[in-house]
Design a protein around this motif. Sequence first.
Motif, PDB file in Angstrom:
ATOM      1  N   SER A 285      25.187  73.874  57.075  1.00 36.97           N
ATOM      2  CA  SER A 285      26.112  74.230  55.996  1.00 36.97           C
ATOM      3  C   SER A 285      26.984  73.041  55.614  1.00 36.97           C
ATOM      4  CB  SER A 285      26.994  75.415  56.408  1.00 36.97           C
ATOM      5  OG  SER A 285      26.218  76.552  56.673  1.00 36.97           O
ATOM      6  N   CYS A 286      26.426  71.846  55.707  1.00 36.01           N
ATOM      7  CA  CYS A 286      27.134  70.610  55.363  1.00 36.01           C
ATOM      8  C   CYS A 286      26.534  70.083  54.055  1.00 36.01           C
ATOM      9  CB  CYS A 286      26.996  69.582  56.481  1.00 36.01           C
ATOM     10  SG  CYS A 286      27.839  68.020  56.151  1.00 36.01           S
ATOM     11  N   TYR A 287      27.243  70.328  52.969  1.00 32.48           N
ATOM     12  CA  TYR A 287      26.696  70.040  51.639  1.00 32.48           C
ATOM     13  C   TYR A 287      27.105  68.658  51.151  1.00 32.48           C
ATOM     14  CZ  TYR A 287      25.294  74.903  51.373  1.00 32.48           C
ATOM     15  OH  TYR A 287      24.685  76.110  51.616  1.00 32.48           O
ATOM     16  N   MET A 288      26.203  68.057  50.387  1.00 30.30           N
ATOM     17  CA  MET A 288      26.457  66.777  49.733  1.00 30.30           C
ATOM     18  C   MET A 288      25.866  66.853  48.334  1.00 30.30           C
ATOM     19  SD  MET A 288      25.310  64.197  52.820  1.00 30.30           S
ATOM     20  CE  MET A 288      25.836  62.721  51.945  1.00 30.30           C
ATOM     21  N   TYR A 289      26.495  66.144  47.393  1.00 26.00           N
ATOM     22  CA  TYR A 289      25.937  66.126  46.047  1.00 26.00           C
ATOM     23  C   TYR A 289      26.089  64.742  45.442  1.00 26.00           C
ATOM     24  CZ  TYR A 289      30.767  66.609  44.342  1.00 26.00           C
ATOM     25  OH  TYR A 289      32.100  66.411  44.089  1.00 26.00           O
ATOM     26  N   LYS A 290      25.329  64.509  44.404  1.00 18.57           N
ATOM     27  CA  LYS A 290      25.327  63.218  43.701  1.00 18.57           C
ATOM     28  C   LYS A 290      25.241  63.503  42.211  1.00 18.57           C
ATOM     29  CE  LYS A 290      23.172  58.649  44.203  1.00 18.57           C
ATOM     30  NZ  LYS A 290      22.889  58.262  42.806  1.00 18.57           N
ATOM     31  N   LYS A 291      26.192  62.957  41.462  1.00 17.88           N
ATOM     32  CA  LYS A 291      26.266  63.275  40.035  1.00 17.88           C
ATOM     33  C   LYS A 291      25.249  62.503  39.206  1.00 17.88           C
ATOM     34  CE  LYS A 291      31.037  64.859  39.475  1.00 17.88           C
ATOM     35  NZ  LYS A 291      32.306  64.652  38.718  1.00 17.88           N
ATOM     36  N   SER A 292      25.182  61.189  39.420  1.00 16.76           N
ATOM     37  CA  SER A 292      24.342  60.352  38.571  1.00 16.76           C
ATOM     38  C   SER A 292      23.901  59.127  39.348  1.00 16.76           C
ATOM     39  CB  SER A 292      25.109  59.913  37.316  1.00 16.76           C
ATOM     40  OG  SER A 292      26.099  58.969  37.658  1.00 16.76           O
ATOM     41  N   ALA A 293      23.083  58.302  38.687  1.00 16.33           N
ATOM     42  CA  ALA A 293      22.599  57.084  39.327  1.00 16.33           C
ATOM     43  C   ALA A 293      23.741  56.135  39.658  1.00 16.33           C
ATOM     44  CB  ALA A 293      21.590  56.393  38.411  1.00 16.33           C
ATOM     45  N   ASN A 294      24.859  56.260  38.939  1.00 16.53           N
ATOM     46  CA  ASN A 294      25.993  55.361  39.143  1.00 16.53           C
ATOM     47  C   ASN A 294      26.996  55.855  40.171  1.00 16.53           C
ATOM     48  OD1 ASN A 294      25.034  53.587  37.100  1.00 16.53           O
ATOM     49  ND2 ASN A 294      25.947  54.894  35.525  1.00 16.53           N
ATOM     50  N   GLY A 296      28.017  57.564  44.053  1.00 18.59           N
ATOM     51  CA  GLY A 296      27.585  57.730  45.432  1.00 18.59           C
ATOM     52  C   GLY A 296      27.478  59.204  45.793  1.00 18.59           C
ATOM     53  N   TRP A 297      27.038  59.467  47.015  1.00 16.39           N
ATOM     54  CA  TRP A 297      26.940  60.832  47.521  1.00 16.39           C
ATOM     55  C   TRP A 297      28.315  61.306  47.966  1.00 16.39           C
ATOM     56  CZ3 TRP A 297      22.573  63.969  47.761  1.00 16.39           C
ATOM     57  CH2 TRP A 297      21.365  63.358  47.394  1.00 16.39           C
ATOM     58  N   THR A 298      28.705  62.491  47.506  1.00 16.48           N
ATOM     59  CA  THR A 298      29.994  63.086  47.843  1.00 16.48           C
ATOM     60  C   THR A 298      29.799  64.165  48.898  1.00 16.48           C
ATOM     61  OG1 THR A 298      30.896  62.671  45.636  1.00 16.48           O
ATOM     62  CG2 THR A 298      31.952  64.401  46.938  1.00 16.48           C
ATOM     63  N   PHE A 299      30.644  64.157  49.943  1.00 14.92           N
ATOM     64  CA  PHE A 299      30.607  65.221  50.951  1.00 14.92           C
ATOM     65  C   PHE A 299      31.409  66.420  50.459  1.00 14.92           C
ATOM     66  CE2 PHE A 299      28.652  62.458  53.912  1.00 14.92           C
ATOM     67  CZ  PHE A 299      28.182  63.247  54.953  1.00 14.92           C
ATOM     68  N   GLY A 300      30.868  67.590  50.646  1.00  8.29           N
ATOM     69  CA  GLY A 300      31.461  68.852  50.229  1.00  8.29           C
ATOM     70  C   GLY A 300      30.446  69.584  49.379  1.00  8.29           C
ATOM     71  N   THR A 301      30.632  70.856  49.224  1.00  4.40           N
ATOM     72  CA  THR A 301      31.823  71.625  49.520  1.00  4.40           C
ATOM     73  C   THR A 301      31.750  72.248  50.917  1.00  4.40           C
ATOM     74  OG1 THR A 301      33.158  73.500  48.697  1.00  4.40           O
ATOM     75  CG2 THR A 301      30.790  73.659  48.499  1.00  4.40           C
ATOM     76  N   VAL A 302      32.895  72.752  51.395  1.00  5.02           N
ATOM     77  CA  VAL A 302      32.890  73.471  52.663  1.00  5.02           C
ATOM     78  C   VAL A 302      32.250  74.835  52.457  1.00  5.02           C
ATOM     79  CG1 VAL A 302      34.960  72.274  53.454  1.00  5.02           C
ATOM     80  CG2 VAL A 302      35.202  74.454  52.263  1.00  5.02           C
ATOM     81  N   TRP A 303      31.759  75.418  53.547  1.00  4.10           N
ATOM     82  CA  TRP A 303      31.145  76.732  53.411  1.00  4.10           C
ATOM     83  C   TRP A 303      31.344  77.602  54.647  1.00  4.10           C
ATOM     84  CZ3 TRP A 303      30.066  80.132  50.013  1.00  4.10           C
ATOM     85  CH2 TRP A 303      29.219  81.192  50.290  1.00  4.10           C
TER      86      TRP A 303
END
Length: 467
Positions: A285-294, A296-303
Motif C-alpha cells: 500500500s505504498c503508492y508512487m506516481y509520476k506526472k510527466s517526462a519532466n 520525478g516520482w512522487t511518494f504518496g498517497t497514504v492508504w
Amino acid sequence: MRKALSLLVLMFAAITLWAAEGAATYSGTVPVIFINTDNGEAVSSKTEYLNAKAYILSNGYHGLDNLGSQEQMVNLQIRGRGNYTWNSFDKKPYRLKFEKKQEVLGMAANKHFALLAHADDDLAFLRNTVGFEISRRMNMPFTPSQVPVEVVLNGEYIGLYMLTETIRIDKSRIDIEPQADNETDPELIQGGWLVEIDNYGDESQIQFNVDDLPLNTFYITHKTPEILSESQYSYLYDVFSTFLSDVYTSDKSQALWKNYIDMESLARYYIVMEATDHYEAFLGSCYMYKKSANDGWTFGTVWDFGHAFDRNPNGNDGKYKLGNYIYNDIPMPESIIKEIMRFPEFKQMVKTIWQQESENIYSGLNAFIDTFIGDITVAAANDAVRWPEYGTGDTQQRAQIVKDRLEYKRQFLNSKWNGSTQIVSVSDDGYEPYIYNKVWYDLQGRRVSPPLKPGIYVVDGKKMMVR
C-alpha cells in the motif's frame, strides 16, 4: 466511570438491536448507507460487480447532506475489495461504483469510493483516521477523505465502516494525465504513472530479483496503465532496478536516486509513517506516481495504516517494543527505508522537515481524536455487538492508548531529530493550571500525574524541570 459509561453504551446498543426483532438497526448518530443489490444477491466476489441501489441518510452529521432517499435511490455497483481484510474477516470491505459522479457526504464528486470495514483495527477505528489526519497536516499532495457510516446491506445491519475516497487518477485525487494501455511513444511512456510497492505476488506485477539484497521481495503493481506494452514494461523495470541499485550502493555520499525520485515527498511520507509507528510502511500500500517526462516520482498517497500504533512502550503484550524507528525491531521483512535512511542528505532533510512541521502535526491532534471518538462512540458500540469477535466498544480507553503511543513516539523522534532539548524550569507550587492541563512523562516514558516530585519530565516533546 469510563468503564461504567462504556458498559451502558454497549447495553444500549444491545437493547436497540434486540428491540428491532431482527430488522436492520443502526444508531442514527452517524450517516447510514442503505444498499440493496438486485434480487438481494450476496456480495461474494472481489472482481465482479453486482448492480445495486442505495441511499444515504446523513442524520445531520456535521451538516452533511443526504444522498437520494428510500423512494429515490441512486444506482451503483458493489463488489468486495482488499486482500488480507477480505480473506480473513467475516466483516467484509467493499468497493462502490456509482452510475455517475456523486458528491457523497461532503467528498468531491466521483464514482469510486470504498467501504472500509477496519475489522483488524482494535484501536477504535483510529489507525487510518489518525494516519490520514497527520498526512493532511504534512501537506501531502492528496490524502483520502473518509466519513464514518453505518451500513445496512440488503436489510441487514453490518456495522460501522469508513466511507473513503479511493486512490484514483482524478483532478480531486491523484491529478496526473494517465498514459494509455499498450503505449509505445517513448516520451509518453515516461509520464502518467500510478504504481504501488506491493507485498502480494501477482502475475500482473513486475517482480524484481533481490537475492543479493536484504529484501525478501520487491513488487511493483502498476495501477495505471493496467496493460503494458513491451516498451512500458521495460521502462518501469529499468526505473526500479536502477532505484534498488542506487539505494543499496555502498557509497552513501551521493543519493543518485534523487535525480528521479522526489526526495522531499519521500521524506514527508516517511515522517507520517514514523509518527504513527507504522512498521509495515514501504512493504505494501505504498503508492508512487509520476506526472510527466519532466517530473520525478512522487511518494504518496497514504492508504493503509494496518499496523500503526501496534507497538507497546512496555513491550509486555506480545508486541514488539515501541521506542525505535519503524524499520528496527519489527516482525516484518526489511524495507527500502532502512537503507534510504543511511544517506546523510536524506536524513538531514527528514530532520529539517520534522523541525518545521512537528508542531503542526501535534497541535490539536488530541482534540481531533476526541471529536472523532465522540462522533462514533455509540455506532462503535453497535458495531461491537454486531461483531463481538473484533468490535471495540470501549472507544475512550482505546483512544487513550493511541494518544499515549503518539506522544511516546513524538518524544523518541524529538530525541533523534531535534538535537539537544531545552530544559525549562516550572514550579508545582499552587497547583498551577499549566501543570494540570498537560500530559507528563518521566524519562523512562511512563505517564505520570501531578502533583509532581522535583525532577526532569517530558511534556509536549520538551524536557521540563519541576522544582
